[in-house]
Write an enzyme that holds these catalytic residues in place. Structure first.
Site, PDB file in Angstrom:
ATOM      1  CE  LYS A   1      46.502  30.636  43.168  1.00 47.10           C
ATOM      2  NZ  LYS A   1      47.030  30.050  41.914  1.00 47.10           N
TER       3      LYS A   1
ATOM      4  CB  SER B   1      43.930  28.699  39.959  1.00 46.71           C
ATOM      5  OG  SER B   1      45.340  28.795  40.129  1.00 46.71           O
TER       6      SER B   1
ATOM      7  CB  SER C   1      47.195  29.732  37.674  1.00 43.56           C
ATOM      8  OG  SER C   1      46.251  28.711  37.546  1.00 43.56           O
TER       9      SER C   1
HETATM   10  N1  GLN Z   1      43.876  26.230  34.493  1.00 46.82           N
HETATM   11  C1  GLN Z   1      44.915  25.279  34.701  1.00 46.82           C
HETATM   12  C2  GLN Z   1      44.436  24.141  35.537  1.00 46.82           C
HETATM   13  O1  GLN Z   1      43.310  24.145  35.867  1.00 46.82           O
HETATM   14  C3  GLN Z   1      46.095  25.955  35.331  1.00 46.82           C
HETATM   15  C4  GLN Z   1      46.042  26.031  36.804  1.00 46.82           C
HETATM   16  C5  GLN Z   1      47.266  26.646  37.369  1.00 46.82           C
HETATM   17  O2  GLN Z   1      48.103  27.168  36.644  1.00 46.82           O
HETATM   18  N2  GLN Z   1      47.389  26.557  38.680  1.00 46.82           N
HETATM   19  O3  GLN Z   1      45.159  23.246  35.874  1.00 46.82           O
END
Ligand code: GLN
Length: 477
Positions: free
Chosen positions: A79, A154, A178
């Site tokens: 990532k 994400s 994420s």
């Molecule tokens: N969807 C969550 C957010 O927008 C989680 C993001 C993540 O785990 N990096 O914060």
């Protein structure tokens, strides 16, 4: 060789039988990934020189009869919030479009030391903020299973490359879901280990009390191998745990007979749809394998989303202060004053979601509101953790949904940030408590969209979690 269906085991066998060299495999995997990538935009960029150099090193070790490591020759994606020395690391942000880090993250170094071959960097939401990968400054990722749908976020790119077959395994990060949510949307395995299990040295900080690095794989075994490779104490990350790292693959065939598995009733209350049906079917499978199923209650769940979005924005507003055009970032041309330069660098560089979170986070930390929001959220966080502790008095593991719905259409939730935040309702709790949790594919809806089952367990009981996941996967494959 059939690149798209490779597993760690198949790579090992192929190298041992000399069906291909690590270099041949790497070149073929790069060619395949570059050809397939335009369909999904899952990779942001490739690093062929680095990949080939690592592959030659693996071939050299094999030729000398040395152990080339548990990931020898395995094509991996990382990532793009995890730094790679000499290879651009953008965090999905315009601000870091040209940023080339001078060092490797510990997880990157460990996976390469184990013989893994990084093909390139995976797309993601800007600074890992999002649930659909649509907040990337470099365009959304399309879900390889259904190209008009999001891959989740994400870590959307990290999940998509594994689902698409353009990497065998990948690394993502999880702050509020994420890893698990994109894994469930793309039909792959994704693991969020215990907080502190994997060093975050070199992971771009979003919300430091919640950030984790974890693996994706097409099967439970591959995710277990990658986790073992990157886990363990690292002196460069003071929050990394000293606890020894067990062999997670040893648990995969133990079975669940005699285990007590809890179903948190708050997670199933609003789930009268296909996703819910598939999870219930998966629970039946676990029951047929000898697990005892009981209902448990995690009453603080209803405050989890508010709690998470206060804490993560507060921490993000602080962590993102460093992107000011002075040290790392692309600097705005505005040169009339220092403050003007800061303002236009950040104004031009950050996307809408990052700006929203920096403003929210600054607000909840501000004088007069700190007690009402941030302090209150910390208290709720303690309640959420206590709920899990109580549940684990009576059950060995919890099984729950990952997401209230399967992959949604691109654009469907972009206009409504609250609707997007609600997608995280079942995943933020695990991060808030710091416990290990994972998503395992448990079937597809009538439309063919994958659904994931979540397994949550006590701190550092990844072995128990892999035991449940391994038993389930073996029963349904
Ligand atoms: N969807 C969550 C957010 O927008 C989680 C993001 C993540 O785990 N990096 O914060």
């Amino acid at each position: 060789m059939e690149i798209a269906n490779l597993t760690i085991e198949k790579v090992r066998q192929g190298l041992a039988a000399r069906e291909f060299s690590a270099l041949e495999l790497t070149q073929e995997a790069l060619r395949y990934a570059q050809a397939e990538n335009p369909a999904t935009n899952a990779y942001l960029h490739f690093c062929p020189e680095r990949a080939e150099a690592r592959a030659r090193a693996v071939d050299g070790k094999l030729a000398r009869g040395e152990d080339a490591g548990p990931l020898a020759g395995v094509p991996v994606a990382v990532k793009d919030v995890i730094v790679t020395k000499g290879v651009r690391t953008t965090c999905g942000s315009r601000l870091l479009e040209h940023y080339v880090p001078p060092y490797d993250a510990t997880a990157v170094q460990r996976l390469e030391d184990a013989g893994g071959i990084i093909l390139g960097k995976a797309n993601c939401d800007e600074f890992a903020m999002g649930s659909s990968n649509e907040n990337s400054a470099f365009g959304p990722v399309r879900n390889p299973v259904a190209l008009d749908r999001v891959p989740g976020g994400s870590s959307g790119g990290s999940a998509a490359v594994v689902a698409q077959g353009t990497a065998v395994v990948s690394l993502g990060s999880d702050t509020g879901g994420s890893i698990r949510q994109p894994a469930s949307f793309c039909g792959v395995v994704g693991v969020t280990p215990t907080y502190g299990r994997v060093s975050r040295y070199g992971l771009t900080a979003f919300a430091s009390s919640l950030d984790h690095i974890g693996p994706f794989g097409r099967n439970v075994h591959d995710a277990a191998v990658l986790l073992k490779t990157v886990a363990g104490r690292d002196d460069y990350d003071a929050t990394s745990a000293f606890a020894p790292v067990p062999d997670y693959t040893a648990e995969l065939d133990r079975g669940v007979a005699g285990m007590t598995i809890g179903l948190p009733k708050e997670y199933f209350a609003g789930l009268a749809n296909e996703s819910g049906d598939l999870i219930h079917q998966a629970v039946k499978v676990l029951e047929s394998l000898g697990a005892r199923i009981v209902e448990v209650s995690l009453p603080a769940t209803e405050w989890a989303i508010s709690c998470y979005y206060i804490i993560c924005t507060a921490e993000a507003s602080s962590n993102l202060a460093r992107y000011d055009g002075v040290r790392y970032t692309t600097r705005s041309d505005e040169a009339s004053s220092l403050v003007g330069m800061y303002r236009s660098t950040r104004g031009e560089g950050f996307g809408a979601e990052c700006k929203r979170r920096i403003m929210l986070g600054t607000y909840v930390l501000s004088h007069g509101y700190y007690d009402a929001y941030y302090l209150k959220a910390q208290k709720v966080r303690a309640l959420i953790a206590r709920d899990f502790e109580n549940a684990f008095q009576t059950v060995d593991a919890l099984v729950a949904p990952v997401s209230p719905f399967p992959a949604f259409k691109l654009g469907e939730k972009m206009a409504d940030p609250m609707a997007m935040y609600l997608a995280d309702i079942y995943t933020v709790t695990g991060d808030l408590a710091g416990i290990p949790c994972m998503s395992v594919p448990c079937g597809k809806t009538a439309e063919g969209l994958p659904v994931g089952m979540q397994i949550l367990i006590r701190h550092f009981d990844e072995p128990g979690m892999f035991r449940v996941a391994g038993a389930y996967e073996r029963a349904v494959r």
